[in-house]
Scaffold this active site. Structure first.
Site, PDB file in Angstrom:
ATOM      1  N   CYS A   1       0.810  -1.218   0.000  1.00 60.64           N
ATOM      2  CA  CYS A   1       0.000   0.000   0.000  1.00 60.64           C
ATOM      3  C   CYS A   1       0.841   1.264   0.000  1.00 60.64           C
ATOM      4  O   CYS A   1       0.297   2.363  -0.050  1.00 60.64           O
ATOM      5  CB  CYS A   1      -0.918   0.017   1.223  1.00 60.64           C
ATOM      6  SG  CYS A   1      -2.142  -1.298   1.228  1.00 60.64           S
TER       7      CYS A   1
ATOM      8  N   ARG B   1      -5.910   4.690  -2.156  1.00 66.65           N
ATOM      9  CA  ARG B   1      -6.193   3.304  -1.801  1.00 66.65           C
ATOM     10  C   ARG B   1      -6.215   3.110  -0.290  1.00 66.65           C
ATOM     11  O   ARG B   1      -7.100   2.443   0.249  1.00 66.65           O
ATOM     12  CB  ARG B   1      -5.144   2.383  -2.428  1.00 66.65           C
ATOM     13  CG  ARG B   1      -5.425   0.902  -2.152  1.00 66.65           C
ATOM     14  CD  ARG B   1      -4.315   0.015  -2.620  1.00 66.65           C
ATOM     15  NE  ARG B   1      -4.655  -1.386  -2.406  1.00 66.65           N
ATOM     16  CZ  ARG B   1      -3.813  -2.386  -2.587  1.00 66.65           C
ATOM     17  NH1 ARG B   1      -2.588  -2.152  -2.988  1.00 66.65           N
ATOM     18  NH2 ARG B   1      -4.194  -3.626  -2.356  1.00 66.65           N
TER      19      ARG B   1
END
Length: 277
Positions: free
Chosen positions: A175, A221
């Protein structure tokens, strides 16, 4: 090709086990999902450029022994001790030597970009990913918390560990942006080469813009995963939606690169028109 069949057979004997290992280890993860695409499109580029396999007949084969003597033990060591980065890197060097033997060094120079592009198949060592993503993890965590706190969400940060309500999240390498940066750079380089291969300055400018796009997309995200966790629970955010958000935003990032490219073309085109006037 018939003149070089022993070399091709030897290369395949090395390549097939390594590709199988890549499929089981790296290509099945987010970090290496771009690998099969790079391998297929890179080999297509070499075929598209029509490499002359008769040119290598004029080369002195002994000059290629030195890199081959270096590459084969490294390949064997990486294969034996499961160092996939070393194994693939050594195989890539063997591939270059084989190509030089078949097509000649001049053909390698003519195909520098496809060969450089194929190097993206080599998975970076874990310590390199950790070193690069550490500051990205901190930055992405900080921006995500800074964006959600003013909106009234009960979120706090300690390093790369985030706490929202009763849930605790960890911003991991996937991430932090490294995976998106690697994949986006590879795919964007292919796009740039096919569309703008004659304009290296413009291509470098477009490549430089890939990194901020990738980081921005990964911030989105992380925020999306935080909100999914807050409203629907940890099981939803860490299950199917974890992968889905990554895929959707990756496609969004590729689209953003295309939009930026079109905008820059219009901007520079307008600038050239004004200068001409």
């Amino acid at each position: 090709m018939r003149d070089h069949w022993p070399l091709l057979v030897g290369l395949l004997l090395l390549a097939v086990p390594t590709i199988v290992s890549l499929g089981h280890q790296t290509w099945s993860t987010e970090a290496g999902a771009h690998g099969p695409i790079v391998l297929a499109t890179g080999l297509w580029l070499l075929s598209h450029n029509r490499i002359d396999l008769t040119a290598g007949r004029r080369q002195h084969g002994l000059a290629l022994l030195a890199p081959l003597i270096l590459a084969l033990p490294l390949y064997a060591f990486g294969r034996a001790y499961d160092f996939i980065s070393l194994e693939v890197g050594a195989l890539y060097l063997v591939f270059l030597v084989a190509l030089a033997q078949m097509a000649g060094v001049a053909e390698l120079r003519r195909n520098l970009f496809p060969l450089f592009y194929l190097a993206f198949v080599i998975p970076p060592p874990g310590w390199v990913i950790t070193y690069i993503t550490a500051p990205l993890q901190t930055f992405v965590s900080y921006v995500a918390v800074s964006a959600l706190q003013p909106l009234g969400y009960p979120i706090a940060r300690s390093g790369v560990s985030l706490t929202i309500a009763q849930y605790q999240l960890l911003v991991e390498d996937a991430c932090a942006g490294m995976n998106s940066i690697t994949g986006l750079v590879a795919i964007s380089l292919f796009y740039i080469y096919m569309i703008h291969r004659a304009s290296w300055r413009y291509a470098l400018l477009l490549v430089a813009l890939i990194i901020p796009v990738a980081v921005f997309v990964n911030i989105l995200r992380v925020i999306a995963l935080i909100l999914l966790t807050y409203y629907y629970g940890d099981a939803v955010a860490q299950g199917f939606m974890h992968v889905t958000t990554g895929l959707v935003l990756f496609v969004f990032a590729i689209g953003a690169i295309f939009v930026i490219d079109r905008a820059l073309q219009k901007l520079f085109g307008a600038g050239r028109t004004e200068q001409a006037a």
